[in-house]
Design a protein around this motif. Sequence first.
Motif, PDB file in Angstrom:
ATOM      1  N   LYS A   1       1.853  10.053   0.432  1.00 31.64           N
ATOM      2  CA  LYS A   1       3.252  10.439   0.646  1.00 31.64           C
ATOM      3  C   LYS A   1       3.837  10.910  -0.682  1.00 31.64           C
ATOM      4  O   LYS A   1       4.457  10.133  -1.399  1.00 31.64           O
TER       5      LYS A   1
ATOM      6  N   LYS B   1      18.617  -0.455   7.407  1.00 34.47           N
ATOM      7  CA  LYS B   1      18.411  -1.067   6.085  1.00 34.47           C
ATOM      8  C   LYS B   1      19.640  -1.923   5.695  1.00 34.47           C
ATOM      9  O   LYS B   1      19.492  -2.952   5.030  1.00 34.47           O
TER      10      LYS B   1
ATOM     11  N   TYR C   1      18.458   5.150   9.771  1.00 30.08           N
ATOM     12  CA  TYR C   1      17.623   4.512   8.743  1.00 30.08           C
ATOM     13  C   TYR C   1      18.505   3.641   7.844  1.00 30.08           C
ATOM     14  O   TYR C   1      18.223   2.458   7.624  1.00 30.08           O
TER      15      TYR C   1
ATOM     16  N   THR D   1      10.253   4.381   6.835  1.00 28.50           N
ATOM     17  CA  THR D   1      10.991   5.102   5.786  1.00 28.50           C
ATOM     18  C   THR D   1      11.314   6.568   6.111  1.00 28.50           C
ATOM     19  O   THR D   1      11.940   7.239   5.297  1.00 28.50           O
TER      20      THR D   1
ATOM     21  N   SER E   1       0.832  -1.218   0.000  1.00 30.03           N
ATOM     22  CA  SER E   1       0.000   0.000   0.000  1.00 30.03           C
ATOM     23  C   SER E   1       0.863   1.264   0.000  1.00 30.03           C
ATOM     24  O   SER E   1       0.350   2.371  -0.002  1.00 30.03           O
TER      25      SER E   1
ATOM     26  N   PHE F   1       8.305  -4.825   0.639  1.00 32.07           N
ATOM     27  CA  PHE F   1       8.451  -3.372   0.516  1.00 32.07           C
ATOM     28  C   PHE F   1       8.410  -2.671   1.875  1.00 32.07           C
ATOM     29  O   PHE F   1       8.909  -1.564   2.011  1.00 32.07           O
TER      30      PHE F   1
ATOM     31  N   LEU G   1       4.153   3.930  -1.296  1.00 34.72           N
ATOM     32  CA  LEU G   1       4.489   4.679  -2.524  1.00 34.72           C
ATOM     33  C   LEU G   1       5.007   3.756  -3.641  1.00 34.72           C
ATOM     34  O   LEU G   1       4.564   3.836  -4.788  1.00 34.72           O
ATOM     35  N   VAL G   2       5.933   2.885  -3.304  1.00 38.49           N
ATOM     36  CA  VAL G   2       6.572   2.038  -4.310  1.00 38.49           C
ATOM     37  C   VAL G   2       5.703   0.813  -4.624  1.00 38.49           C
ATOM     38  O   VAL G   2       5.402   0.525  -5.783  1.00 38.49           O
TER      39      VAL G   2
HETATM   40  N1  LIG Z   1      10.410   6.255  -0.700  1.00 32.19           N
HETATM   41  C1  LIG Z   1      11.707   6.412  -0.789  1.00 32.19           C
HETATM   42  O1  LIG Z   1      12.231   7.540  -0.924  1.00 32.19           O
HETATM   43  C2  LIG Z   1      12.622   5.185  -0.781  1.00 32.19           C
HETATM   44  C3  LIG Z   1      13.965   5.347  -1.176  1.00 32.19           C
HETATM   45  C4  LIG Z   1      14.816   4.245  -1.173  1.00 32.19           C
HETATM   46  C5  LIG Z   1      14.336   3.012  -0.752  1.00 32.19           C
HETATM   47  N2  LIG Z   1      13.038   2.874  -0.355  1.00 32.19           N
HETATM   48  C6  LIG Z   1      12.584   1.544   0.120  1.00 32.19           C
HETATM   49  O2  LIG Z   1      11.486   1.140  -0.688  1.00 32.19           O
HETATM   50  C7  LIG Z   1      10.574   0.397   0.115  1.00 32.19           C
HETATM   51  C8  LIG Z   1       9.186   0.957  -0.059  1.00 32.19           C
HETATM   52  O3  LIG Z   1       9.184   2.312   0.391  1.00 32.19           O
HETATM   53  P1  LIG Z   1       7.884   3.247   0.270  1.00 32.19           P
HETATM   54  O4  LIG Z   1       8.376   4.640   0.078  1.00 32.19           O
HETATM   55  O5  LIG Z   1       6.921   2.657  -0.670  1.00 32.19           O
HETATM   56  O6  LIG Z   1       7.305   3.130   1.738  1.00 32.19           O
HETATM   57  P2  LIG Z   1       6.030   3.891   2.347  1.00 32.19           P
HETATM   58  O7  LIG Z   1       5.254   4.588   1.294  1.00 32.19           O
HETATM   59  O8  LIG Z   1       6.518   4.660   3.543  1.00 32.19           O
HETATM   60  O9  LIG Z   1       5.152   2.668   2.834  1.00 32.19           O
HETATM   61  C9  LIG Z   1       5.603   1.829   3.871  1.00 32.19           C
HETATM   62  C10 LIG Z   1       4.796   0.561   3.819  1.00 32.19           C
HETATM   63  O10 LIG Z   1       5.221  -0.290   4.893  1.00 32.19           O
HETATM   64  C11 LIG Z   1       4.084  -0.769   5.574  1.00 32.19           C
HETATM   65  N3  LIG Z   1       4.392  -1.067   6.967  1.00 32.19           N
HETATM   66  C12 LIG Z   1       5.066  -0.262   7.842  1.00 32.19           C
HETATM   67  N4  LIG Z   1       5.125  -0.874   9.044  1.00 32.19           N
HETATM   68  C13 LIG Z   1       4.511  -2.095   8.930  1.00 32.19           C
HETATM   69  C14 LIG Z   1       4.249  -3.180   9.819  1.00 32.19           C
HETATM   70  N5  LIG Z   1       4.672  -3.171  11.095  1.00 32.19           N
HETATM   71  N6  LIG Z   1       3.565  -4.284   9.373  1.00 32.19           N
HETATM   72  C15 LIG Z   1       3.125  -4.315   8.063  1.00 32.19           C
HETATM   73  N7  LIG Z   1       3.338  -3.309   7.181  1.00 32.19           N
HETATM   74  C16 LIG Z   1       4.024  -2.206   7.603  1.00 32.19           C
HETATM   75  C17 LIG Z   1       3.075   0.387   5.437  1.00 32.19           C
HETATM   76  O11 LIG Z   1       1.782  -0.097   5.670  1.00 32.19           O
HETATM   77  P3  LIG Z   1       0.610   0.951   6.120  1.00 32.19           P
HETATM   78  O12 LIG Z   1       0.380   1.844   4.933  1.00 32.19           O
HETATM   79  O13 LIG Z   1      -0.523   0.040   6.440  1.00 32.19           O
HETATM   80  O14 LIG Z   1       1.181   1.674   7.299  1.00 32.19           O
HETATM   81  C18 LIG Z   1       3.300   0.812   3.990  1.00 32.19           C
HETATM   82  O15 LIG Z   1       2.605  -0.015   3.080  1.00 32.19           O
HETATM   83  C19 LIG Z   1      11.111   0.446   1.543  1.00 32.19           C
HETATM   84  O16 LIG Z   1      11.768  -0.764   1.817  1.00 32.19           O
HETATM   85  C20 LIG Z   1      12.079   1.592   1.546  1.00 32.19           C
HETATM   86  O17 LIG Z   1      13.114   1.409   2.493  1.00 32.19           O
HETATM   87  C21 LIG Z   1      12.169   3.930  -0.385  1.00 32.19           C
END
Ligand SMILES: NC(=O)c1ccc[n+]([C@@H]2O[C@H](COP(=O)([O-])OP(=O)(O)OC[C@H]3O[C@@H](n4cnc5c(N)ncnc54)[C@H](OP(=O)(O)O)[C@@H]3O)[C@@H](O)[C@H]2O)c1
Length: 294
Positions: A170, A139, A135, A68, A15, A64, A17-18
Motif C-alpha cells: 500500500k 474511528k 471512516y 483504512t 503487517s 494498528f 503500512l504503519v
Molecule cells: N495510512 C493512513 O493514511 C492512515 C492515516 C491516519 C491514520 N491511520 C491509522 O493508522 C492505523 C494503521 O494504518 P495502516 O495504514 O498501517 O493500515 P493498513 O496498511 O491498511 O493495514 C491494516 C492492518 O489491519 C489489519 N486488519 C484489518 N482487518 C483485520 C481483522 N479483521 N483482524 C486482524 N487484523 C486486521 C491488516 O491485516 P492484513 O494485512 O492481514 O489484512 C493490516 O495489518 C489505522 O488505525 C489507521 O486508521 C492511517
Amino acid sequence: MKKTPLLPLVGTGLSGLVGSKFVEMFAKTYACTNLDLTVGVDITNESQVMKAVEKSPADVVIHFAAFTDATAAWRQTGDKNGLCYKVNVDGTRNIAKAAHAFGKHFIHLSTAFVFDGEKDTMYTEDDATNPVEWYGETKAMAEDIVQNTCSSWTIFRIDQPFRSDVFEKKPDTAHRLITGLTQGTLYPQFIDHWFSPTILEDFSRVLDWAVQDKPQGIFHATSGVKVSDFEYATMIKEALHIDGEIKQGKLAEYLHTINRPYQKNTAMSSEKLKSETNIAFTPLHQALEQLKMV
Ligand SMILES: NC(=O)c1ccc[n+]([C@@H]2O[C@H](COP(=O)([O-])OP(=O)(O)OC[C@H]3O[C@@H](n4cnc5c(N)ncnc54)[C@H](OP(=O)(O)O)[C@@H]3O)[C@@H](O)[C@H]2O)c1
C-alpha cells in the motif's frame, strides 16, 4: 556479551503500512505478536481476541488494525454489519476490553479524519471531533470506546503517514506522488486542501516512548507542518530533484464531481507531543530527501 532479552509486545495490524515500520525499526527491542488470521485471530471475534490477549505476557497492547480505505468506507455509510464498522468499532471494542480485562496499557491509532476539516489553523488535542464521513465516524467511535473502556490508554492521531522505503502492499501518499511525478501522470494538485504528514520513522520512535512510558491521553503525531497538496508535491519534487511540471487544482472544484464529503484541512499541531518527549523530530524537508524512489 550478554544479550538483552526482547520485550514482549502484542498488537494488531503489525503487517500494515504503519505497524510494519515500527516492527522493523524495533526488531531488536520487542518480540511482537501480531493478532491476525495467521495466529487464528480475527479482531472482530471477541472470544478469539480475549484468549489471545490473556495468553500474552506483554503489558502493552498496540492497536494498528483498521479498515483504512475511506472511499470504500463511504459506500458502507451507516452499515453496522459492514466491514468498516466491524473492524474499526467492534474490533477496537474487543481489543480494548481485552486490554482492560488483563491489566494492559492500550495504545490506539487514530486519524485526523475525526475532525470536520473546517478549521483554518492546525487542529489541537483540545478541538472537538466532528467527523463528516463514515471512516472518520467509525474511528471517532473507536476513540470514545477506548476512553470509556480502558483505564490506561494512549491515542495517537496521525495524518498522511509516509516512510522512506517503499511499502509495496500500500504505497503511501509520498510514494504515490513520486510515481506520478516520474511517470508524468500526476493529477493537478489541490491548493485548497491541507494536511500535516506524519514521518513514520519518527512516529515509530514515538511509539517506542509510549510503550515504555505509557503516557495517558490523546496526542497528535505529525511533522507539525501544514502543507497543501501542491506545496507537498513541490517539496518532494525539489527534495528528489525530479523534473517536470506540477499543475494546480482545487478541491472545491473536484467536490462538484464526486458525491462524498472531504475534509478541507486535516493538519494537526504536534506541539503537545514534542513538549512531552525528548525525541529529536526530523524536519519535513529532510525526511522527504530520504524518500527512496519507486
Ligand atoms: N495510512 C493512513 O493514511 C492512515 C492515516 C491516519 C491514520 N491511520 C491509522 O493508522 C492505523 C494503521 O494504518 P495502516 O495504514 O498501517 O493500515 P493498513 O496498511 O491498511 O493495514 C491494516 C492492518 O489491519 C489489519 N486488519 C484489518 N482487518 C483485520 C481483522 N479483521 N483482524 C486482524 N487484523 C486486521 C491488516 O491485516 P492484513 O494485512 O492481514 O489484512 C493490516 O495489518 C489505522 O488505525 C489507521 O486508521 C492511517
